[in-house]
Scaffold this motif. Sequence first.
Motif, PDB file in Angstrom:
ATOM      1  N   GLU A 106      75.846  -8.841  58.219  1.00 19.21           N
ATOM      2  CA  GLU A 106      76.622  -9.126  57.004  1.00 19.21           C
ATOM      3  C   GLU A 106      76.980  -7.839  56.272  1.00 19.21           C
ATOM      4  OE1 GLU A 106      77.936 -11.813  56.132  1.00 19.21           O
ATOM      5  OE2 GLU A 106      76.921 -13.346  57.322  1.00 19.21           O
ATOM      6  N   ARG A 107      76.083  -6.864  56.289  1.00 23.18           N
ATOM      7  CA  ARG A 107      76.380  -5.570  55.664  1.00 23.18           C
ATOM      8  C   ARG A 107      77.517  -4.868  56.397  1.00 23.18           C
ATOM      9  NH1 ARG A 107      70.765  -2.411  55.195  1.00 23.18           N
ATOM     10  NH2 ARG A 107      72.229  -0.724  54.651  1.00 23.18           N
ATOM     11  N   ILE A 108      77.485  -4.920  57.720  1.00 25.32           N
ATOM     12  CA  ILE A 108      78.550  -4.295  58.501  1.00 25.32           C
ATOM     13  C   ILE A 108      79.864  -5.042  58.298  1.00 25.32           C
ATOM     14  CG2 ILE A 108      79.335  -3.765  60.841  1.00 25.32           C
ATOM     15  CD1 ILE A 108      77.098  -1.929  59.844  1.00 25.32           C
ATOM     16  N   ALA A 110      83.673  -0.970  66.203  1.00 27.43           N
ATOM     17  CA  ALA A 110      83.029  -2.276  66.312  1.00 27.43           C
ATOM     18  C   ALA A 110      81.524  -2.048  66.445  1.00 27.43           C
ATOM     19  CB  ALA A 110      83.573  -3.058  67.499  1.00 27.43           C
ATOM     20  N   VAL A 111      80.756  -3.068  66.072  1.00 29.96           N
ATOM     21  CA  VAL A 111      79.300  -2.915  66.042  1.00 29.96           C
ATOM     22  C   VAL A 111      78.628  -4.122  66.681  1.00 29.96           C
ATOM     23  CG1 VAL A 111      77.256  -2.693  64.562  1.00 29.96           C
ATOM     24  CG2 VAL A 111      79.371  -1.498  63.946  1.00 29.96           C
ATOM     25  N   ILE A 112      77.613  -3.851  67.496  1.00 29.78           N
ATOM     26  CA  ILE A 112      76.694  -4.872  67.987  1.00 29.78           C
ATOM     27  C   ILE A 112      75.373  -4.656  67.266  1.00 29.78           C
ATOM     28  CG2 ILE A 112      75.409  -5.744  69.975  1.00 29.78           C
ATOM     29  CD1 ILE A 112      77.753  -4.815  71.731  1.00 29.78           C
ATOM     30  N   GLU A 113      74.929  -5.664  66.517  1.00 26.17           N
ATOM     31  CA  GLU A 113      73.697  -5.563  65.743  1.00 26.17           C
ATOM     32  C   GLU A 113      72.560  -6.239  66.481  1.00 26.17           C
ATOM     33  OE1 GLU A 113      72.403  -4.299  63.100  1.00 26.17           O
ATOM     34  OE2 GLU A 113      74.164  -3.248  62.317  1.00 26.17           O
ATOM     35  N   GLY A 114      71.438  -5.548  66.626  1.00 26.90           N
ATOM     36  CA  GLY A 114      70.256  -6.117  67.250  1.00 26.90           C
ATOM     37  C   GLY A 114      69.091  -6.190  66.281  1.00 26.90           C
ATOM     38  N   ASP A 115      68.566  -7.389  66.076  1.00 30.44           N
ATOM     39  CA  ASP A 115      67.381  -7.609  65.246  1.00 30.44           C
ATOM     40  C   ASP A 115      66.624  -8.794  65.812  1.00 30.44           C
ATOM     41  OD1 ASP A 115      67.258  -5.769  62.903  1.00 30.44           O
ATOM     42  OD2 ASP A 115      69.227  -6.609  62.455  1.00 30.44           O
ATOM     43  N   CYS A 144      84.505  -4.133  59.269  1.00 35.84           N
ATOM     44  CA  CYS A 144      84.346  -3.847  60.705  1.00 35.84           C
ATOM     45  C   CYS A 144      83.992  -5.122  61.460  1.00 35.84           C
ATOM     46  CB  CYS A 144      83.239  -2.814  60.878  1.00 35.84           C
ATOM     47  SG  CYS A 144      82.915  -2.327  62.580  1.00 35.84           S
ATOM     48  N   ARG A 145      84.469  -5.233  62.691  1.00 40.30           N
ATOM     49  CA  ARG A 145      84.116  -6.357  63.556  1.00 40.30           C
ATOM     50  C   ARG A 145      82.688  -6.165  64.057  1.00 40.30           C
ATOM     51  NH1 ARG A 145      86.930  -6.982  68.243  1.00 40.30           N
ATOM     52  NH2 ARG A 145      86.507  -9.210  68.177  1.00 40.30           N
ATOM     53  N   VAL A 146      81.911  -7.250  64.055  1.00 41.24           N
ATOM     54  CA  VAL A 146      80.497  -7.153  64.390  1.00 41.24           C
ATOM     55  C   VAL A 146      80.033  -8.451  65.027  1.00 41.24           C
ATOM     56  CG1 VAL A 146      79.863  -7.918  62.052  1.00 41.24           C
ATOM     57  CG2 VAL A 146      78.180  -6.678  63.446  1.00 41.24           C
ATOM     58  N   VAL A 147      79.076  -8.341  65.932  1.00 45.15           N
ATOM     59  CA  VAL A 147      78.403  -9.499  66.495  1.00 45.15           C
ATOM     60  C   VAL A 147      76.911  -9.239  66.423  1.00 45.15           C
ATOM     61  CG1 VAL A 147      78.433  -8.650  68.878  1.00 45.15           C
ATOM     62  CG2 VAL A 147      78.348 -11.103  68.451  1.00 45.15           C
ATOM     63  N   GLN A 148      76.143 -10.302  66.120  1.00 44.36           N
ATOM     64  CA  GLN A 148      74.692 -10.179  65.970  1.00 44.36           C
ATOM     65  C   GLN A 148      73.982 -10.702  67.209  1.00 44.36           C
ATOM     66  OE1 GLN A 148      72.794  -9.198  62.973  1.00 44.36           O
ATOM     67  NE2 GLN A 148      71.114  -9.201  64.460  1.00 44.36           N
ATOM     68  N   VAL A 149      72.981  -9.958  67.671  1.00 45.12           N
ATOM     69  CA  VAL A 149      72.092 -10.428  68.728  1.00 45.12           C
ATOM     70  C   VAL A 149      70.690 -10.502  68.139  1.00 45.12           C
ATOM     71  CG1 VAL A 149      71.122 -10.021  71.010  1.00 45.12           C
ATOM     72  CG2 VAL A 149      73.490  -9.350  70.528  1.00 45.12           C
ATOM     73  N   LEU A 167      82.402  -9.952  71.382  1.00 43.22           N
ATOM     74  CA  LEU A 167      83.066  -8.996  70.500  1.00 43.22           C
ATOM     75  C   LEU A 167      84.441  -8.606  71.002  1.00 43.22           C
ATOM     76  CD1 LEU A 167      82.510  -7.388  67.899  1.00 43.22           C
ATOM     77  CD2 LEU A 167      81.526  -5.582  69.315  1.00 43.22           C
ATOM     78  N   ASP A 168      84.581  -8.465  72.306  1.00 47.61           N
ATOM     79  CA  ASP A 168      85.854  -8.120  72.938  1.00 47.61           C
ATOM     80  C   ASP A 168      86.521  -6.921  72.265  1.00 47.61           C
ATOM     81  OD1 ASP A 168      88.045  -8.311  74.635  1.00 47.61           O
ATOM     82  OD2 ASP A 168      89.079  -9.752  73.348  1.00 47.61           O
TER      83      ASP A 168
END
Length: 293
Positions: free
Chosen positions: A138-140, A125-130, A145-150, A170-171
């Motif tokens: 969106e790429r992930i 799983a991935v947490i994206e920070g930008d 893969c499960r992903v959440v954006q911050v 994300l859990d």
Amino acid sequence: MCATCGCGDDTAALIRVPHDHQHAEGHEHANGPEHQHAHHHPHEHEHGPQDHEHGPDADHVHVPATETVSLELKVLAKNDRLAQRNRAWLAERDILALNMTSSPGAGKTTLLERTIRESGRTPIAVIEGDQATLLDAERIKATGCRVVQVNTGAGCHLDAEMMYRALEALDPAPGTLLFVENVGNLVCPALFDLGERQKVVVVSVTEGTDKPLKYPHMFQAAGLVLVNKIDLLPYVDFDVDRCREYIQSIHPGVEVLPLSVSSGAGLSTWYDWLATQRRAAGPAALEDAAGHA
């Protein structure tokens, strides 16, 4: 306001990226860290004299340097407490969390895309920070893969509170390999613990051999340094051996892995390192979490 760099911390937005998934048998949903408080996130802002209303001469108020230092220490101390909460939650679930840091454009997202696609049955799983957009998330997501954006807005780094909120959204299932792709920046992310097991610093050969000397705090905090884009070495002025020497002078003993996400060179060593870290998680991570308490 982040006292370490002056960036704002009230504009961060957590964005859930829709995904199709089925939890493993026995895994209950919505069990983020201290989930009973999932809908209540009081922000314990530390207020200095400059935060109160002033008279007509407010623009000319001078805050002593000692106040700035005191506020910085309070901000980091609060973050460390929240990071420890995250670390304990991750350890209890045997989740290996890696904080991926770099300058913009070093290749973190591309590395994660290829790592996910070549991971076999490893749950990731991935947490994206930008600061803005859903582009990397969106790429992930396209990898399955499960992903959440911050999105941090004016902020230049993720912090432990953002990590906490992202974990709730994300859990991740027990046993997950969790990548946290931090905002592209080699300064503040070095100071803010998220509760991760290791910081992985990615540099590229297009950035210059002296990068470690310019940003020593980040390389001092690194558990691993990846030197990416070595396929471009014939075309750029970059000395891998000298860069390694600079890194070792700042952080003796840290492992440095040259690789190319594009060509695949060195990726097997990266995957071996990940496997070693996964084996070291679990009971060792629980002991580490207890030691930070």
